[in-house]
Write a protein that holds these residues in place. Structure first.
Motif, short mmCIF file in Angstrom:
data_model
loop_
_atom_site.label_atom_id
_atom_site.label_comp_id
_atom_site.label_asym_id
_atom_site.label_seq_id
_atom_site.Cartn_x
_atom_site.Cartn_y
_atom_site.Cartn_z
N ARG A 118 32.92 36.23 63.83
CA ARG A 118 33.81 35.36 63.06
C ARG A 118 32.96 34.32 62.34
NH1 ARG A 118 39.11 34.83 62.80
NH2 ARG A 118 40.05 32.81 62.26
N LEU A 119 33.27 34.09 61.06
CA LEU A 119 32.46 33.22 60.21
C LEU A 119 33.27 32.04 59.71
CD1 LEU A 119 30.61 35.88 57.99
CD2 LEU A 119 29.78 34.82 60.09
N ARG A 120 32.53 31.00 59.34
CA ARG A 120 33.12 29.86 58.65
C ARG A 120 32.49 29.77 57.27
NH1 ARG A 120 31.73 25.94 61.82
NH2 ARG A 120 33.72 25.61 62.89
N CYS A 121 33.33 29.55 56.26
CA CYS A 121 32.84 29.35 54.89
C CYS A 121 33.20 27.94 54.45
CB CYS A 121 33.46 30.37 53.94
SG CYS A 121 32.88 30.23 52.22
N ARG A 122 32.20 27.20 53.99
CA ARG A 122 32.42 25.86 53.42
C ARG A 122 32.07 25.91 51.95
NH1 ARG A 122 29.56 24.13 58.23
NH2 ARG A 122 30.93 23.06 59.70
N VAL A 123 33.01 25.48 51.11
CA VAL A 123 32.83 25.50 49.66
C VAL A 123 32.79 24.06 49.16
CG1 VAL A 123 33.78 26.29 47.46
CG2 VAL A 123 34.00 27.72 49.50
N SER A 124 31.85 23.77 48.29
CA SER A 124 31.69 22.40 47.77
C SER A 124 32.78 22.07 46.77
CB SER A 124 30.32 22.28 47.10
OG SER A 124 30.31 23.00 45.88
N SER A 125 32.73 20.86 46.25
CA SER A 125 33.64 20.47 45.16
C SER A 125 33.29 21.25 43.90
CB SER A 125 33.51 18.96 44.87
OG SER A 125 33.88 18.21 46.00
N TRP A 126 34.31 21.47 43.08
CA TRP A 126 34.15 22.19 41.81
C TRP A 126 33.52 21.26 40.78
CZ3 TRP A 126 34.24 26.80 39.57
CH2 TRP A 126 34.50 26.93 38.22
N GLN A 127 32.40 21.70 40.18
CA GLN A 127 31.74 20.95 39.12
C GLN A 127 32.27 21.48 37.79
OE1 GLN A 127 29.70 18.37 40.10
NE2 GLN A 127 30.52 19.02 42.10
N ASP A 128 33.12 20.71 37.15
CA ASP A 128 33.91 21.22 36.02
C ASP A 128 33.25 20.93 34.69
OD1 ASP A 128 36.22 22.45 35.02
OD2 ASP A 128 37.11 20.51 34.53
N HIS A 129 33.25 21.96 33.81
CA HIS A 129 32.71 21.82 32.45
C HIS A 129 33.61 22.61 31.50
CE1 HIS A 129 28.90 19.82 33.53
NE2 HIS A 129 29.09 20.46 34.66
N PRO A 130 34.74 22.04 31.11
CA PRO A 130 35.71 22.79 30.29
C PRO A 130 35.23 22.97 28.86
CG PRO A 130 36.41 20.51 30.59
CD PRO A 130 35.20 20.69 31.45
N GLY A 131 35.90 23.89 28.15
CA GLY A 131 35.59 24.14 26.74
C GLY A 131 34.98 25.51 26.54
N ASP A 132 35.13 26.03 25.32
CA ASP A 132 34.55 27.32 24.98
C ASP A 132 33.02 27.22 24.90
OD1 ASP A 132 37.09 28.28 24.80
OD2 ASP A 132 37.13 28.43 22.61
N GLY A 133 32.36 28.32 25.20
CA GLY A 133 30.90 28.34 25.11
C GLY A 133 30.30 29.41 25.98
N PHE A 134 29.08 29.18 26.40
CA PHE A 134 28.38 30.12 27.26
C PHE A 134 27.45 29.34 28.18
CE2 PHE A 134 25.85 29.65 23.41
CZ PHE A 134 24.56 29.45 23.89
N ALA A 135 26.91 30.03 29.18
CA ALA A 135 26.02 29.41 30.15
C ALA A 135 24.61 29.92 29.96
CB ALA A 135 26.49 29.71 31.57
N LEU A 136 23.63 29.12 30.36
CA LEU A 136 22.24 29.50 30.29
C LEU A 136 21.59 29.25 31.64
CD1 LEU A 136 19.90 30.44 28.37
CD2 LEU A 136 19.31 28.02 28.15
N LEU A 137 21.00 30.30 32.21
CA LEU A 137 20.24 30.21 33.45
C LEU A 137 18.77 30.41 33.13
CD1 LEU A 137 22.19 32.28 36.14
CD2 LEU A 137 21.45 29.91 36.38
N ARG A 138 17.91 29.65 33.81
CA ARG A 138 16.47 29.78 33.60
C ARG A 138 15.79 29.89 34.96
NH1 ARG A 138 11.94 26.06 32.43
NH2 ARG A 138 10.57 27.00 30.85
N TRP A 139 15.01 30.96 35.11
CA TRP A 139 14.29 31.18 36.36
C TRP A 139 12.83 30.81 36.16
CZ3 TRP A 139 14.16 31.53 41.33
CH2 TRP A 139 13.07 32.10 41.98
N GLN A 140 12.32 29.90 37.04
CA GLN A 140 10.92 29.51 37.02
C GLN A 140 10.25 30.07 38.27
OE1 GLN A 140 11.71 25.17 36.40
NE2 GLN A 140 10.34 25.43 34.65
N ASP A 141 9.40 31.04 38.07
CA ASP A 141 8.82 31.74 39.20
C ASP A 141 7.88 30.86 40.01
OD1 ASP A 141 8.69 34.42 40.49
OD2 ASP A 141 6.56 34.22 40.06
N HIS A 142 7.15 29.97 39.34
CA HIS A 142 6.15 29.17 40.05
C HIS A 142 6.80 28.21 41.05
CE1 HIS A 142 6.90 25.43 37.76
NE2 HIS A 142 7.16 26.25 36.76
N SER A 143 8.02 27.73 40.74
CA SER A 143 8.72 26.82 41.65
C SER A 143 9.86 27.50 42.38
CB SER A 143 9.26 25.62 40.88
OG SER A 143 10.20 26.02 39.89
#
Length: 559
Positions: free
Chosen positions: A502-527
């Protein structure tokens, strides 16, 4: 055009997608423009590219290539291979290149010029072809540059250059209408109509002189097309108009001008690729009713996939019309779910056990989590995994009213259970569909292992729509259950696996950013760090000299 010309040339209808094989061959994907008729051949002209929309013809002769046979219907996907010997030798190029330029081939379809008298048995005249190509290149590059393909060496050098990799993701492009003309958006995204503004800003970011070269992957997480754009009022009765024409229209839009440094596009299907909130139904006699459009929708989603070579890009185990798949991208492990077409029917007496992923997909997902351990990894799904809806969290029967993962609690809990079982710390779940950007982090812990039991930490990131004109289609933030905490007993993701605690799941508060658009993720391998931004009309990323402070960061544990 000179009256002595015997032909004319034209760029393809869509951007040329490509996949470089180890032996130098390049698999290609595009489509021919149906309004021009059947071409007679394909011409490859060497060009230099200095970034942005800056292309320059090289003083090197191009080469003719026969069209693949049988030729598919015009406007439909055209897949074929460019032999290694068609590429110019590297030593012949150096003397013609300027600092900072990269080299490739411009693919152009060759057509008979019906304005010029033809002689029976006479083919394309070389002088006329050279004139036609030279004339085309005097036109603005946005009219033809989507036919440009980098040399294999250039693309491989880009993949190996530097440790940072940027990934854009978004969803839900409601189609532009008659009043959405956007003349000049290619060079100035401010001139784009609201319907195309997000994609125009994405185009500008991808061609940014410093930010663009890192952006190599675009993820479209559902609703690339709206087959039901009028909600049944005037939707087409023909599957060709409902699906094929919509996919063709999307690919002829701003995405066709994304630069060659953005080397791959991946699409995961969702409901509007079929019909709003599609799911199968149980008939009174117990049979499953999938509706009239599902087979045609699945076929179109497969036919219009972005891969130039599905076997090479998805792996040897990929089967026809398998819309879920795993792939690696420049050190990042990615699993693209099909969270729509494999759903089981739900009723009040079955909702607690219905699944949205088929058994084969669940097994593949578990294997992917095991094999990608310790690497940066992204799990893609058209619908929102976390947070849950408030009404689903308050009463189990309310799951029937949710189209997201919380509407299939057995699937959600099995996924979370497998994340805990495999200790998938740092996993990022990416999704679309709610027309609202934001994210949550979440923790998973076993209840019977004491307070010092290991905690698995991951995050769920959601992108808003590229274009969602109707306010009532945007999920209000108050309908999302955050912060949230609950306990559950998950079924194993794969049948035959050992039971989970049996597991417990804890979810944080929602960080809201409304409006049309897109997201950008950047992966830095060194860090070993993920960074996140959301592009918006009032804060476009392409207008920055460098990326601003990230909205969030996630650090992966050491190997």
């Amino acid at each position: 055009m000179s009256s002595t010309s015997t032909c004319f040339v034209a760029a393809p209808a869509h951007r040329i997608e490509r996949h470089v094989h180890a032996d130098g061959r390049v698999a290609l994907l595009t489509a021919l423009r149906p309004e021009l008729g059947r071409p007679s051949a394909w011409w490859w002209q060497p060009l230099a590219w200095a970034g942005g929309l800056n292309y320059r013809a090289l003083p090197l002769h191009g080469q003719m290539q026969a069209l693949p046979e049988p030729l598919p219907p015009l406007g439909t996907p055209l897949r074929w291979t460019l032999p290694a010997q068609l590429w110019p030798a590297r030593q012949t190029l150096q003397a013609h290149l300027r600092p900072g330029e990269r080299v490739g081939l411009l693919g152009l379809a060759v057509y008979r010029d019906l304005r010029t008298p033809q002689q029976a048995g006479v083919g394309v005249h070389a002088t006329g072809l050279e004139q036609a190509v030279a004339e085309l290149l005097t036109h603005p590059s946005e009219q033809w540059c989507h036919g440009f393909v980098l040399m294999p060496e250039e693309q491989q050098a880009q993949a190996a250059a530097g440790a940072a990799v940027s990934v854009a993701f978004g969803a839900c492009q409601y189609p532009p209408g008659l009043l959405d003309a956007s003349h000049g958006w290619e060079r100035d995204p401010e001139r784009a109509s609201p319907a195309l503004a997000s994609l125009a800003r994405l185009h500008a970011l991808a061609r940014h002189p410093t930010l663009g070269p890192e952006l190599s992957l675009l993820l479209i997480l559902g609703d690339q097309i709206y087959a039901d754009a009028t909600a049944g009022l005037a939707d087409p009765d023909s599957s060709l108009e409902r699906y094929a024409a919509n996919y063709q229209r999307f690919k002829r839009g701003p995405v066709r001008l994304l630069p060659p440094t953005l080397a791959r596009i991946v699409h995961t299907p969702d409901d509007h690729e079929i019909v709003d909130n599609w799911e199968p139904r149980l008939a009174p006699d117990g049979s499953v009713q999938r509706g009239p459009w599902v087979q045609a929708a699945a076929q179109a989603a497969w036919d219009y996939r972005w891969e130039a070579d599905a076997q090479a890009q998805r792996g040897a185990s990929a089967t026809a019309q398998q819309l879920w798949h795993a792939f690696d991208w420049r050190g990042i492990a990615v699993f693209a779910c099909d969270s729509r077409f494999e759903r089981e029917p739900r009723r009040l007496d079955t909702v607690a056990h219905a699944h949205m992923l088929g058994q084969a997909q669940r097994s593949a997902l578990a294997q992917w989590l095991a094999h990608s351990r310790g690497r940066p990894r992204l799990l893609l799904t058209g619908t929102l995994p976390l947070p849950r809806r408030v009404r689903s969290a308050q009463h189990p029967a309310q799951a029937l009213r949710s189209d997201a993962w919380c509407g299939y609690p057995a699937s959600l809990h099995a996924l979370l259970g497998e994340i805990w079982r495999q200790r998938a710390d740092g996993l990022l779940l990416l999704s679309g569909d709610e027309h609202r950007s934001g994210w949550v982090s979440f923790e998973l812990q076993a209840l019977d292992a004491g307070p010092d039991a290991p905690v698995v930490r991951a995050a769920s990131l959601h992108s808003s729509a590229f274009y969602a004109p109707w306010a009532f289609t945007v999920t209000p933030a108050h309908e999302l259950a955050t912060p949230d905490e609950w306990e559950f007993q998950p079924e194993p993701l794969c049948s035959g696996d050992a039971p989970l605690p049996r597991l417990r799941c804890r979810v944080s508060s929602w960080q809201d950013h409304p409006g049309d658009g897109f997201a950008l993720l950047r992966w830095q391998d060194h860090s070993r760090t993920w960074q996140l931004w959301f592009d918006r009309a009032r804060a476009p990323l392409h207008a920055q000299a460098s990326l601003p402070t990230p909205l969030a960061q996630w650090h992966l544990p050491p190997h």
